[in-house]
Design a protein around this motif. Structure first.
Motif, PDB file in Angstrom:
ATOM      1  N   LEU A 102       1.083 -53.061 -23.555  1.00 53.02           N
ATOM      2  CA  LEU A 102      -0.147 -52.856 -24.329  1.00 53.02           C
ATOM      3  C   LEU A 102      -0.385 -54.025 -25.279  1.00 53.02           C
ATOM      4  N   ARG A 125     -10.305 -50.839 -33.592  1.00 51.60           N
ATOM      5  CA  ARG A 125      -9.916 -50.285 -32.289  1.00 51.60           C
ATOM      6  C   ARG A 125      -9.563 -48.808 -32.377  1.00 51.60           C
ATOM      7  N   LYS A 156     -11.179 -46.108 -31.917  1.00 53.04           N
ATOM      8  CA  LYS A 156     -11.621 -45.285 -30.795  1.00 53.04           C
ATOM      9  C   LYS A 156     -10.713 -45.526 -29.589  1.00 53.04           C
ATOM     10  N   GLN A 157     -10.372 -46.792 -29.365  1.00 51.59           N
ATOM     11  CA  GLN A 157      -9.493 -47.109 -28.230  1.00 51.59           C
ATOM     12  C   GLN A 157      -8.128 -46.449 -28.387  1.00 51.59           C
ATOM     13  N   ILE A 171      -8.530 -42.931 -27.470  1.00 50.53           N
ATOM     14  CA  ILE A 171      -8.612 -42.757 -26.005  1.00 50.53           C
ATOM     15  C   ILE A 171      -7.212 -42.843 -25.404  1.00 50.53           C
ATOM     16  N   LEU A 172      -6.449 -43.849 -25.844  1.00 48.71           N
ATOM     17  CA  LEU A 172      -5.084 -44.014 -25.323  1.00 48.71           C
ATOM     18  C   LEU A 172      -4.258 -42.756 -25.589  1.00 48.71           C
ATOM     19  N   LYS A 173      -4.390 -42.229 -26.811  1.00 46.13           N
ATOM     20  CA  LYS A 173      -3.627 -41.015 -27.133  1.00 46.13           C
ATOM     21  C   LYS A 173      -4.115 -39.841 -26.287  1.00 46.13           C
ATOM     22  N   ALA A 174      -5.438 -39.764 -26.101  1.00 45.29           N
ATOM     23  CA  ALA A 174      -6.005 -38.647 -25.331  1.00 45.29           C
ATOM     24  C   ALA A 174      -5.512 -38.652 -23.886  1.00 45.29           C
ATOM     25  N   ILE A 175      -5.354 -39.831 -23.314  1.00 48.38           N
ATOM     26  CA  ILE A 175      -4.926 -39.859 -21.906  1.00 48.38           C
ATOM     27  C   ILE A 175      -3.401 -39.863 -21.780  1.00 48.38           C
ATOM     28  N   ILE A 189      -0.961 -41.621 -23.615  1.00 40.83           N
ATOM     29  CA  ILE A 189      -0.069 -42.721 -24.005  1.00 40.83           C
ATOM     30  C   ILE A 189       0.585 -42.289 -25.327  1.00 40.83           C
ATOM     31  N   GLU A 230       2.157 -41.809 -28.926  1.00 38.87           N
ATOM     32  CA  GLU A 230       1.877 -42.406 -30.228  1.00 38.87           C
ATOM     33  C   GLU A 230       2.865 -43.535 -30.529  1.00 38.87           C
ATOM     34  N   ILE A 284      -6.215 -37.310 -32.878  1.00 35.90           N
ATOM     35  CA  ILE A 284      -6.965 -37.938 -31.782  1.00 35.90           C
ATOM     36  C   ILE A 284      -8.471 -37.865 -32.034  1.00 35.90           C
ATOM     37  N   LEU A 285      -8.918 -36.688 -32.435  1.00 29.34           N
ATOM     38  CA  LEU A 285     -10.367 -36.507 -32.604  1.00 29.34           C
ATOM     39  C   LEU A 285     -10.906 -37.344 -33.756  1.00 29.34           C
ATOM     40  N   MET A 302     -11.163 -40.816 -32.339  1.00 26.40           N
ATOM     41  CA  MET A 302     -12.209 -40.973 -31.314  1.00 26.40           C
ATOM     42  C   MET A 302     -13.627 -40.823 -31.853  1.00 26.40           C
TER      43      MET A 302
END
Lengths: 406, 251
Positions: free
Chosen positions: A11, A305, A307-308, A311-315, A317, A319, A401-402, A405
């Motif tokens: 990353l 970054r 939001k990114q 997104i990474l945490k949501a999918i 990846i 913490e 996460i929210l 995001m």
């Protein structure tokens, strides 16, 4: 926590490669300058103290000095002492000095109306061996060096002669030049005239305030034979001085006071300590600035970054991998700053000053990077970079996460 | 009669947003079960709590109170790493605003969820890399986006972005796909294309949980949970389940 390190490295690399190249260059440049500043200030201090130390060693004491014990005026049987020590493999050269003091007078118009005088040290030397130990020859600014058979002739320090640039003394002989004659009145009331064959300037004011004459000349003044006030021992490496002290102690030189350059530099040591302290304070401040720079860079980057990261945490990846990736980036900037800063300092700045030394009153100064100082600067810089990247990474990446995001 | 396994089971879920000064009750005792392979729509007006419920069910957020059982296991004690693992391996997300990474290509966006698996292995070999590439290609093919492989998200239309997001959601072959207003930012034709993809995925056995405020979109599901003021007020089967007319979307 470190099980995700490979993912974190991936990353970090992606972010560095895909990030704005201008920002990357600017960031590394800032780190380079901060580290360069850290090294430079320290190197200047070290350069000053090294110049002072080297001046004392090269033009005054050598690496080891043998002197009479307190209460004794001279080293008896000088030749025996020389014979005893000259075969040690690390002994490069030996010089004997006979020292005394005299009032020097310069009768400028040879009519007694305008006589400048100066109380100075007079050193009797053997010119044939002196230049291997105390290199006056390469510091002659006018005339020539003393040579064998130069009876009644003297080599004069620029600080006494006067008119050769700044001097630490308020008075001097007001412009003695090569070929001039001056009078020396010794403590035992012996008066001698000397023709000046040369003027020297080493920038070590202890040396530049002396007059050198032939040892045989001074023997006739003091009535000495095979005696000396000090024996200057030059070694192949100054760090062998302790070994020399140990070895000399074993060969029964107990009638003499033997000291190495470390002991002779008590004044310089005090300055060195002060410089070390100032250097340490500046190093801490510099590291703090570096940490702050990294903190700001990483923090601004993370905020941009957010939001990114979300997104990474949501999918999925972890913490920890995202946090580590920011720490790796911080370390990347830090290490690159260190490497480039060191290279620029070593090959650029010091290279420049080697060609153009800074003219200090105590000698020509070239900044010096000491290994210990470099190691300490690197450690502090890395720690600062680590903390500077860790704090914003923990602070931001741990957010929900929210929130990230949004 | 064959017993269908419950993939999600929640009891009296509440969610309170506490700003310190005010407390907002987004969910007020929600209970529901969702079986594996179901296509469920969570429907309700704006501010009803439907997105909050989806966030809790998809582990993007935690409930304030109540029990949530995922594949029969109480999620109360799942730590962050475990939740990240579930989000990576068992859940796929499709968001209204696509949420693609802007600086990486379509291929890399879809590949992202695979990285966790790939880089946490002790060794990575060429075979794994090839397998990953094939998986990304297959995912993109399934949403008809294989021709945009090296495009950046900024070069795609809304519908294309959403299809890439679906491909990313599919890449780990998750059990459940959560779609939060997936057609909300799309024109009707792109919206139908997305719904067509979701229908297809459901037919392949994926559980789809769709959040929407549009009845026509919700009618593509087999079951609709209506939520008002943080409570489920209606839970009914859709008798005339809508299906996308493929002829329409190809026109």
């Amino acid at each position: 926590m470190w099980s995700n390190i490979k993912l974190a490295v991936f990353l970090a690399i992606k972010t560095i490669l895909r990030g704005d190249k201008g920002s990357l260059i600017l960031t590394v440049l800032i780190m380079l300058v901060v580290f360069l500043n850290l090294l430079f200030v320290d190197a200047v201090f070290k350069g000053i103290s090294t110049t002072m130390d080297e001046g004392k060693i090269n033009y005054q004491y050598g690496e080891v000095t043998i002197e009479p014990r307190p209460g004794d005026k001279y080293i008896k049987n000088t030749n025996d002492v020389i014979d005893a020590i000259q075969d040690f493999y690390y002994v490069r050269s030996i010089a004997t000095h006979l020292r005394t003091s005299a009032t020097l007078k310069n009768d400028k118009y040879n009519d007694g109306r305008d006589v400048a005088q100066f109380g100075a040290g007079v050193v009797g030397i053997d010119p044939e061996i002196e230049n291997d130990s105390i290199d006056l020859k390469s510091h002659i600014i006018e005339g020539k060096c003393l040579e064998k058979g130069d009876y009644g002739k003297a080599l004069l320090g620029a600080d006494i002669a006067g008119g050769y640039g700044s001097s630490p003394f308020p008075e001097d002989l007001e412009g003695v030049r090569t070929g001039d004659k001056i009078t020396a009145i010794y403590g035992n009331d012996v008066v001698r005239d000397y023709e000046i064959v040369g003027i020297y300037k080493t920038k070590n004011f202890d040396t530049d305030s002396k007059m050198f004459v032939l040892q045989d000349d001074l023997n006739s003044v003091l009535g000495t034979t095979n005696e000396s006030s000090e024996i200057i021992v030059r070694l192949t490496d100054k760090h062998l001085s302790q070994k020399a002290l140990d070895d000399f102690a074993k060969i029964n030189l107990s009638n003499y006071e033997i000291s190495d350059w470390n002991e002779k530099l008590s004044f310089g040591a005090t300055i060195n300590k002060s410089f070390d302290m100032i250097g340490s304070i500046l190093r801490i401040i510099g590291s703090f600035v570096a940490g702050l720079v990294i903190f700001i860079i990483i923090f601004v980057d993370i905020v941009n970054r957010r939001k990114q990261i979300g997104i990474l945490k949501a999918i999925g990846i972890p913490e920890s991998a995202i946090m580590q990736s920011y720490i790796i980036r911080g370390m990347f900037y830090t290490v690159l700053g260190i490497i480039l800063g060191f290279l620029l300092m070593n090959f650029g700045v010091i290279g420049f000053f080697r060609g153009h030394p800074i003219d200090f009153p105590m000698g020509d100064m070239v900044p010096v990077i000491k290994r210990e100082a470099l190691r300490m600067s690197v450690i502090l810089f890395v720690v600062a970079g680590l903390i500077g990247s860790l704090i914003p990474a923990i602070k931001e990446v741990r957010k929900k996460i929210l929130t990230l995001m949004r | 009669m064959e017993k269908i396994a419950k993939i999600i089971s929640c009891k009296d879920i509440t969610k309170v947003f506490d700003t310190g000064e005010t407390k907002t009750h987004a969910l007020r005792g929600v209970s529901c079960d969702i079986a594996e392979g179901e296509f469920v729509a969570i429907m309700g007006p704006s501010g009803s709590g439907k997105s909050t419920l989806m966030h809790v069910l998809s582990f993007l957020d935690r409930a304030t109170e109540g029990g949530y059982f995922f594949r029969g296991k109480d999620t109360k004690d799942f730590d962050e790493e475990k939740l990240a693992f579930i989000r990576n391996q068992e859940i796929g997300f499709v968001f209204q605003s696509f949420n693609l990474m802007q600086r990486v290509s379509v291929f890399e966006n879809v590949e992202l969820p695979l990285l966790y698996d790939f880089y946490t292995k002790t060794t990575q070999n060429k075979e794994d890399k090839k397998t990953n590439k094939d998986r990304v290609m297959n995912a993109l093919k399934s949403v008809s986006m294989e021709h945009r492989l090296h495009h950046m998200p900024s070069q795609l239309s809304g519908g294309e972005k959403q299809r890439v997001a679906i491909a990313r959601a599919l890449i780990n072959n998750p059990k459940i796909i959560f779609a939060d207003e997936p057609t909300g930012n799309l024109d009707s034709k792109s919206g139908l294309q997305v719904m067509h993809v979701l229908e297809g995925l459901n037919k392949q056995g994926h559980t789809i949980i769709l959040v929407t405020h549009e009845s026509r979109t919700a009618e593509h599901a087999q079951r609709i949970l209506r939520i008002v003021d943080g409570k489920i007020v209606d839970d009914k089967r859709v008798h005339n389940q809508r299906s996308v007319d493929t002829d329409n979307i190809l026109k």
